[in-house]
Write an enzyme that holds these catalytic residues in place. Structure first.
Site, PDB file in Angstrom:
ATOM      1  N   CYS A  16       0.965  -1.086   0.132  1.00  0.00           N
ATOM      2  CA  CYS A  16      -0.416  -0.004  -0.281  1.00  0.00           C
ATOM      3  C   CYS A  16       0.665   1.086  -0.011  1.00  0.00           C
ATOM      4  O   CYS A  16       1.511   0.895   1.199  1.00  0.00           O
ATOM      5  CB  CYS A  16      -1.213   0.008   1.209  1.00  0.00           C
ATOM      6  SG  CYS A  16      -1.916   1.621   1.432  1.00  0.00           S
TER       7      CYS A  16
ATOM      8  N   HIS B 262      -4.370   1.610   8.544  1.00  0.00           N
ATOM      9  CA  HIS B 262      -4.891   1.255   6.831  1.00  0.00           C
ATOM     10  C   HIS B 262      -6.425   0.309   6.816  1.00  0.00           C
ATOM     11  O   HIS B 262      -6.553  -0.158   7.556  1.00  0.00           O
ATOM     12  CB  HIS B 262      -4.372   0.667   6.226  1.00  0.00           C
ATOM     13  CG  HIS B 262      -4.445   0.040   4.765  1.00  0.00           C
ATOM     14  ND1 HIS B 262      -3.962   0.241   3.202  1.00  0.00           N
ATOM     15  CD2 HIS B 262      -5.585  -1.417   4.643  1.00  0.00           C
ATOM     16  CE1 HIS B 262      -4.883  -0.179   2.734  1.00  0.00           C
ATOM     17  NE2 HIS B 262      -5.650  -0.652   3.049  1.00  0.00           N
TER      18      HIS B 262
ATOM     19  N   ASN C 226     -13.254  10.290  -2.451  1.00  0.00           N
ATOM     20  CA  ASN C 226     -13.311   9.841  -3.221  1.00  0.00           C
ATOM     21  C   ASN C 226     -13.145   7.546  -2.635  1.00  0.00           C
ATOM     22  O   ASN C 226     -12.301   6.935  -2.152  1.00  0.00           O
ATOM     23  CB  ASN C 226     -12.549   9.097  -4.679  1.00  0.00           C
ATOM     24  CG  ASN C 226     -11.900  10.434  -5.633  1.00  0.00           C
ATOM     25  OD1 ASN C 226     -12.910  10.762  -5.460  1.00  0.00           O
ATOM     26  ND2 ASN C 226     -11.375  10.562  -6.693  1.00  0.00           N
TER      27      ASN C 226
ATOM     28  N   HIS D 268      -6.559   3.334   0.476  1.00  0.00           N
ATOM     29  CA  HIS D 268      -5.944   3.105   1.498  1.00  0.00           C
ATOM     30  C   HIS D 268      -6.905   4.639   1.627  1.00  0.00           C
ATOM     31  O   HIS D 268      -6.711   6.190   1.235  1.00  0.00           O
ATOM     32  CB  HIS D 268      -4.389   3.357   1.462  1.00  0.00           C
ATOM     33  CG  HIS D 268      -4.069   3.866   3.511  1.00  0.00           C
ATOM     34  ND1 HIS D 268      -3.168   3.225   4.273  1.00  0.00           N
ATOM     35  CD2 HIS D 268      -4.764   5.067   3.930  1.00  0.00           C
ATOM     36  CE1 HIS D 268      -2.572   3.660   5.349  1.00  0.00           C
ATOM     37  NE2 HIS D 268      -3.800   4.526   5.065  1.00  0.00           N
TER      38      HIS D 268
ATOM     39  N   HIS E 261      -8.679   8.366   2.046  1.00  0.00           N
ATOM     40  CA  HIS E 261      -7.827   9.167   2.266  1.00  0.00           C
ATOM     41  C   HIS E 261      -8.751  10.666   2.049  1.00  0.00           C
ATOM     42  O   HIS E 261      -9.760  10.316   0.844  1.00  0.00           O
ATOM     43  CB  HIS E 261      -6.355  10.038   1.391  1.00  0.00           C
ATOM     44  CG  HIS E 261      -6.815   9.089  -0.530  1.00  0.00           C
ATOM     45  ND1 HIS E 261      -7.404   8.442  -0.269  1.00  0.00           N
ATOM     46  CD2 HIS E 261      -6.710   9.585  -1.595  1.00  0.00           C
ATOM     47  CE1 HIS E 261      -7.394   7.559  -1.770  1.00  0.00           C
ATOM     48  NE2 HIS E 261      -7.562   8.832  -2.589  1.00  0.00           N
TER      49      HIS E 261
HETATM   50  P1  5GP Z   1      -8.301   8.952  -5.275  1.00  0.00           P
HETATM   51  O1  5GP Z   1      -8.026   8.433  -6.987  1.00  0.00           O
HETATM   52  O2  5GP Z   1      -7.457   7.441  -4.825  1.00  0.00           O
HETATM   53  O3  5GP Z   1      -8.995   9.357  -5.031  1.00  0.00           O
HETATM   54  O4  5GP Z   1      -7.107   9.743  -5.300  1.00  0.00           O
HETATM   55  C1  5GP Z   1      -5.543   9.226  -5.207  1.00  0.00           C
HETATM   56  C2  5GP Z   1      -4.843  10.709  -5.243  1.00  0.00           C
HETATM   57  O5  5GP Z   1      -2.990   9.624  -4.782  1.00  0.00           O
HETATM   58  C3  5GP Z   1      -4.298  11.103  -6.436  1.00  0.00           C
HETATM   59  O6  5GP Z   1      -4.642  12.060  -6.712  1.00  0.00           O
HETATM   60  C4  5GP Z   1      -2.902  11.325  -7.131  1.00  0.00           C
HETATM   61  O7  5GP Z   1      -2.345  11.853  -7.954  1.00  0.00           O
HETATM   62  C5  5GP Z   1      -2.376  10.699  -5.601  1.00  0.00           C
HETATM   63  N1  5GP Z   1      -0.862   9.492  -5.143  1.00  0.00           N
HETATM   64  C6  5GP Z   1      -0.860   8.604  -5.699  1.00  0.00           C
HETATM   65  N2  5GP Z   1      -0.122   8.318  -5.922  1.00  0.00           N
HETATM   66  C7  5GP Z   1       0.728   9.047  -5.205  1.00  0.00           C
HETATM   67  C8  5GP Z   1       1.896   9.156  -4.184  1.00  0.00           C
HETATM   68  O8  5GP Z   1       2.743   8.380  -4.308  1.00  0.00           O
HETATM   69  N3  5GP Z   1       2.526  10.460  -3.435  1.00  0.00           N
HETATM   70  C9  5GP Z   1       1.895  10.774  -3.792  1.00  0.00           C
HETATM   71  N4  5GP Z   1       2.433  12.411  -2.267  1.00  0.00           N
HETATM   72  N5  5GP Z   1       0.602  11.469  -3.988  1.00  0.00           N
HETATM   73  C10 5GP Z   1      -0.024  10.519  -4.862  1.00  0.00           C
HETATM   74 ZN    ZN Z   2      -2.195   1.358   3.492  1.00  0.00          ZN
END
Ligand code: 5GP
Ligand code: ZN
Length: 107
Positions: A4, A46, A86, A97, A99
């Protein structure tokens, strides 16, 4: 949790630009910002998504929600901000995970 990416950020195995941290949560800059300020707030523990949250996460989720405006204010979003969670593939979730996205333009 193994493999993760956000757990690895929480344990500092993968670097991130940290904005806020305490024992239970971490806030860092999104790597692909969709707004001038785009932060992600994660629990250190997590769980996959909001749909996977249980009663044991209730206090933690409350603390995270109350931390959001403080983080946003300190990031310069004094005129307001957007929050986004989301949930699931159909909800646009890419990292499984939980967020909270915090986004906005500094006033
Ligand atoms: P989701 O679409 O899951 O709500 O958003 C995931 C977010 O995580 C995306 O906006 C993407 O740019 C961000 N993200 C993905 N991998 C990484 C990473 O390794 N580091 C950081 N800082 N952000 C990440
Ligand atoms: Zn996690």
């Amino acid at each position: 949790m193994d493999n993760c990416i956000f757990c690895k950020i929480a344990t500092k195995d993968i670097p991130a630009q940290t904005i806020y941290e305490d024992d239970e949560m971490l806030c860092f800059k999104d790597i692909r910002p969709a707004a001038p300020v785009h932060l992600l707030l994660i629990p250190k523990v997590h769980f996959d998504s909001l749909a996977h949250a249980t009663a044991e996460h209730q206090t933690l989720l409350g603390k995270m929600m109350l931390k959001v405006p403080q983080i946003a204010h300190e990031a310069g979003l004094t005129d307001g901000f957007k929050t986004l969670i989301n949930t699931g593939k159909g909800g646009g979730q890419e990292v499984f995970h939980l967020h909270i996205h915090i986004m906005g333009t500094p006033a």
